[in-house]
Enzyme design. Sequence first.
Site, PDB file in Angstrom:
ATOM      1  N   ASP A  87       0.975  -1.110   0.016  1.00  0.00           N
ATOM      2  CA  ASP A  87       0.127   0.199   0.067  1.00  0.00           C
ATOM      3  C   ASP A  87       0.901   1.244  -0.044  1.00  0.00           C
ATOM      4  O   ASP A  87       1.911   1.145   0.266  1.00  0.00           O
ATOM      5  CB  ASP A  87      -0.898  -0.103   1.317  1.00  0.00           C
ATOM      6  CG  ASP A  87      -1.873   1.010   1.302  1.00  0.00           C
ATOM      7  OD1 ASP A  87      -2.374   1.418   0.200  1.00  0.00           O
ATOM      8  OD2 ASP A  87      -3.067   1.051   2.087  1.00  0.00           O
ATOM      9  N   CYS A 276      -8.502 -24.353  16.573  1.00  0.00           N
ATOM     10  CA  CYS A 276      -7.187 -24.154  16.247  1.00  0.00           C
ATOM     11  C   CYS A 276      -6.220 -24.598  17.013  1.00  0.00           C
ATOM     12  O   CYS A 276      -6.078 -24.735  18.357  1.00  0.00           O
ATOM     13  CB  CYS A 276      -7.034 -22.757  15.687  1.00  0.00           C
ATOM     14  SG  CYS A 276      -6.656 -21.588  16.873  1.00  0.00           S
ATOM     15  N   CYS A 279      -6.161 -22.503  20.426  1.00  0.00           N
ATOM     16  CA  CYS A 279      -7.239 -22.842  21.158  1.00  0.00           C
ATOM     17  C   CYS A 279      -7.391 -24.274  21.683  1.00  0.00           C
ATOM     18  O   CYS A 279      -7.799 -24.368  22.811  1.00  0.00           O
ATOM     19  CB  CYS A 279      -8.710 -22.389  20.307  1.00  0.00           C
ATOM     20  SG  CYS A 279      -8.637 -20.811  20.014  1.00  0.00           S
TER      21      CYS A 279
HETATM   22 ZN   LIG Z   1      -8.516 -20.497  17.906  1.00  0.00          ZN
END
Ligand SMILES: [Zn+2]
Length: 541
Positions: A87, A276, A279
């Site tokens: 950018d 995931c 987690c």
């Molecule tokens: Zn997670």
Amino acid sequence: MSFEIRDRDLLARIGKFETKSGVIETPLLLPVINPTVQPVLPKTLQEEFECKSLMTNAYIIKRNFENIAVKKGIHGFLDFSGVIMTDSGAYQILVYGDVSTSPEEIVRYQEEIDTDIATILDVPTAWGVSKRHVRDTVDETLSRARKLAEEKSRDDIAWVGPVQGGQHLDLVARSAREMGRLPFQIHALGSPTTVMEQYLFDILVDMIATAKMNLPQDRPLHLFGAGHPFMFALVVALGCDFFDSAAYAIYARGNRYMTEYGTTRLGDLEYLPCSCPMCAKNDPKSLMATPKVERQAMLAKHNLHVSFTELNRIKQAIVEGRLWEHLELRAHGHPSLLSALKKMGKYSEYLEKQSPVTKKSGIFFFSARGVARPEVARHRIRILERYSPPRGATVLVLLPQTRTKPFHKSKEQQRALKEIRHRICDEIDKIHLCTYAAPFGVIPMELNEVYPLSQHEIATPLDAETTTYVAKQIANYIETTNYEKIILLQDAEVWKGKVLASFRRACKKKKVPFTVLRGRKPWDKNTLDDFVTAIQNALAQ
Ligand SMILES: [Zn+2]
């Protein structure tokens, strides 16, 4: 640099875009790397997330690391061998009012650091400013875009031509049209930051749809700053092919835990609704007890996982032709997203033109929102503009929908058809059998098996908006055809008074005689007897 499209659904495209550092697949999420703060290293993105591309800010790099980045090249500097998009500092103009570089300098600098996808220094349209000011940002961005051809010195970098105009759709349209005439490889919709921060997703729908309708279809469209997975389905469905996320890191800094349907503060969670790697090994308490820097990195990783997973779900939905269903599911995650979905109805005929005609599977209708689907718009257009009833058919016979499809193969309609054939054998060509069905309206029997008129499921009882839509389609059909008589068999269980009232009004307006057979049990022997007698009478008169 080519953009090859493999699959489509709504305005979404699964495609391959070629750059000098490799091929990337759309729809594509580019995590934003701020070289001064990196909760997740670019190398980790590549190794743990198999992330093939990222976005960074050439202006920030120029200001902080000018020569090092030139010497090492942006890939060496960030330690990332995938595709890098830069950018240009436009966002900094929006926040700080100005930047300490010129449009020419930033073009040259992006070439010097060897970026793969570069952005001109556009002038973003701020929110809540006068239309005159917005016009200036559009004109100045276009003027800078026109100068690019003289300023750039190499042809192996893809350049992004940003579209400005904010909420002024006439200016967005002009900006997109004129930008589309210039030799850019990618376009971007600029400055929707405020729109996204304030959840003005219905306005975002207008902005994206207007840009799409005025840009060349064969170039990818990037949406700046659309970093939250709960809105990916919406922006992909509207045809955004690339989008970048700084949100995964910014949210992590504020202990905000992203999910595909919203955001939760980590401190408010009792359970982690995700599996995931981060987690799976933690719970909210243990995370809160983790030292700040480490916790931010862990949350940033979770946020990325949830973002990439949602993108994969969306891609699978595109392949299966179920993006609308997925979008409806996500739209119920936040009222602003539902407002956006409602706004899409305004563009249903544009969606229809761009969407595939057939799909691998049937479609589901959950509520009146589904009336905006391209498949419904397509049937409406086909019937009103391209359809003529069979020659010689003077009596229109309208049968109610059945649960089994195709309708004429259901045991209910079979019973009616048998009776009709039995009693009206030699004049059968004079009657035209049609079904009125939600959400399509009138479906002539010979079209019953055309996709998706038999390949769909609808939730009952029908809601009021869907019923109103069908009532209107029945009236439209009657008004645009020229039958001599019309007979309608009502199913009072499914169709309340609205359809009947609209039917009567349309017949009176068209001055065509009609008969209605009403009943709670339209398919029982007595009602069917009366119904066929009514057809016989109509033919005899
Ligand atoms: Zn997670």
